[in-house]
Scaffold this active site. Structure first.
Site, PDB file in Angstrom:
ATOM      1  N   CYS A 111       0.838  -1.205   0.000  1.00 13.79           N
ATOM      2  CA  CYS A 111       0.000   0.000   0.000  1.00 13.79           C
ATOM      3  C   CYS A 111       0.876   1.258   0.000  1.00 13.79           C
ATOM      4  O   CYS A 111       0.660   2.182  -0.786  1.00 13.79           O
ATOM      5  CB  CYS A 111      -0.934  -0.026   1.213  1.00 13.79           C
ATOM      6  SG  CYS A 111      -2.157   1.287   1.237  1.00 13.79           S
ATOM      7  N   CYS A 112       1.905   1.281   0.866  1.00 17.30           N
ATOM      8  CA  CYS A 112       2.808   2.439   0.897  1.00 17.30           C
ATOM      9  C   CYS A 112       3.581   2.570  -0.417  1.00 17.30           C
ATOM     10  O   CYS A 112       3.824   3.678  -0.894  1.00 17.30           O
ATOM     11  CB  CYS A 112       3.802   2.310   2.054  1.00 17.30           C
ATOM     12  SG  CYS A 112       3.170   2.779   3.670  1.00 17.30           S
ATOM     13  N   CYS A 194      -1.179   8.333   7.590  1.00 22.21           N
ATOM     14  CA  CYS A 194      -2.516   8.011   7.092  1.00 22.21           C
ATOM     15  C   CYS A 194      -3.418   7.558   8.250  1.00 22.21           C
ATOM     16  O   CYS A 194      -2.967   6.865   9.171  1.00 22.21           O
ATOM     17  CB  CYS A 194      -2.431   6.892   6.064  1.00 22.21           C
ATOM     18  SG  CYS A 194      -1.562   7.345   4.555  1.00 22.21           S
ATOM     19  N   CYS A 197      -3.529   3.926   9.622  1.00 25.94           N
ATOM     20  CA  CYS A 197      -2.258   3.399  10.135  1.00 25.94           C
ATOM     21  C   CYS A 197      -1.670   4.281  11.234  1.00 25.94           C
ATOM     22  O   CYS A 197      -0.468   4.192  11.532  1.00 25.94           O
ATOM     23  CB  CYS A 197      -1.248   3.275   8.997  1.00 25.94           C
ATOM     24  SG  CYS A 197      -1.816   2.220   7.651  1.00 25.94           S
ATOM     25  N   CYS A 220       7.583   4.073   5.939  1.00 24.32           N
ATOM     26  CA  CYS A 220       6.719   3.826   4.780  1.00 24.32           C
ATOM     27  C   CYS A 220       7.522   3.455   3.541  1.00 24.32           C
ATOM     28  O   CYS A 220       6.964   2.995   2.553  1.00 24.32           O
ATOM     29  CB  CYS A 220       5.867   5.058   4.497  1.00 24.32           C
ATOM     30  SG  CYS A 220       6.817   6.540   4.181  1.00 24.32           S
TER      31      CYS A 220
HETATM   32  S1  SF4 Z   1       0.471   4.573   5.716  1.00 22.43           S
HETATM   33 FE1  SF4 Z   1      -1.118   2.994   5.608  1.00 22.43          FE
HETATM   34  S2  SF4 Z   1      -2.815   3.803   4.339  1.00 22.43           S
HETATM   35 FE2  SF4 Z   1      -0.987   5.129   4.067  1.00 22.43          FE
HETATM   36  S3  SF4 Z   1      -0.038   4.368   2.221  1.00 22.43           S
HETATM   37 FE3  SF4 Z   1       0.982   3.316   3.939  1.00 22.43          FE
HETATM   38  S4  SF4 Z   1      -0.189   1.413   4.339  1.00 22.43           S
HETATM   39 FE4  SF4 Z   1      -1.425   2.736   2.954  1.00 22.43          FE
END
Ligand code: SF4
Length: 223
Positions: A111-112, A194, A197, A220
């Site tokens: 996701c990151c 985010c 998280c 991240c």
């Molecule tokens: S901090 Fe969490 S929601 Fe944001 S990009 Fe990374 S995994 Fe995704």
């Protein structure tokens, strides 16, 4: 460039944040930027004093708190900086359709990578250097952060003008200059990323303990 970074890192180790950013301005002209998570505007404010009109890059992952977006808008309105908002290739809905919902719970690294690392890498192609708000006391992983270093992955010079600062120095700068801060800092959050998280931290906990809490993940991937 790598040699320039290493030399500057040594020579500027004891320089003030303003001196480090002045070196950046004189060395890179328009080919450097500040990246900001909009936790506070300390580095954006410092850079704007040295180089009005400086690009301040913000990664809008689609998962930010409303307070973070509000802080970005306030920074753009109040300081002489050029706020650039980066967005990932896919919206959250498009990502959910391809990878399934709540990828951040199942594979936060992916996701990151999709929502932060990739858009930042593309954006930085237009610069030789970028300035961050990294501090050595953020976490053990950041304890060796140079004030100027070489990011081998991005092949860019990374400038961390407040690497040597502690929280008291940050707070004093914010107070002295009335620097904009994210309202969540007054609501139990010590490090703001985010929304899915990030959680509040308890008194005495590390500032970054509220990021990806309960997981081994601490960064991240953009640093
Ligand atoms: S901090 Fe969490 S929601 Fe944001 S990009 Fe990374 S995994 Fe995704």
């Amino acid at each position: 460039m790598e040699q320039l970074a290493l030399t500057a890192g040594r020579e500027l180790e004891h320089a003030t944040a303003e001196e480090i950013l002045t070196w950046a301005s004189e060395t890179f002209g328009a080919r450097w930027c500040v990246t900001s998570s909009m936790e506070d505007a300390v580095v954006a404010h410092l850079a704007s004093r040295v180089q009005p009109g400086i690009d301040v890059v913000f990664l809008d992952t689609g998962y930010h708190f409303a307070e973070t977006i509000g802080t970005r808008d306030a920074v753009a309105a109040v300081y002489p900086v050029n706020v650039i908002t980066l967005t990932p290739r896919q919206t959250v809905a498009e990502q959910d359709a391809e990878y399934g919902p709540r990828l951040h719970d199942r594979d936060p690294d992916l996701c990151c990578a999709l929502r932060k690392v990739a858009p930042l890498a593309t954006s930085l192609e237009g610069y030789d250097a970028w300035a961050t708000g990294l501090r050595r006391d953020d976490s053990p992983e950041r304890a060796d952060t140079p004030v100027v270093g070489w990011d081998a992955k991005k092949r860019k010079i990374k400038i961390s003008p407040i690497a040597r600062w502690d929280q008291d120095q940050v707070d004093a700068y914010i107070l002295e200059h009335g620097v904009l801060t994210n309202p969540l800092l007054m609501d139990g959050y010590a490090s703001i990323g985010c929304e899915p998280c990030t959680r509040r931290v308890a008194p005495g906990e590390d500032a970054r303990a509220g990021r990806w809490a309960g997981r081994a993940k601490t960064e991240c991937g953009i640093h």
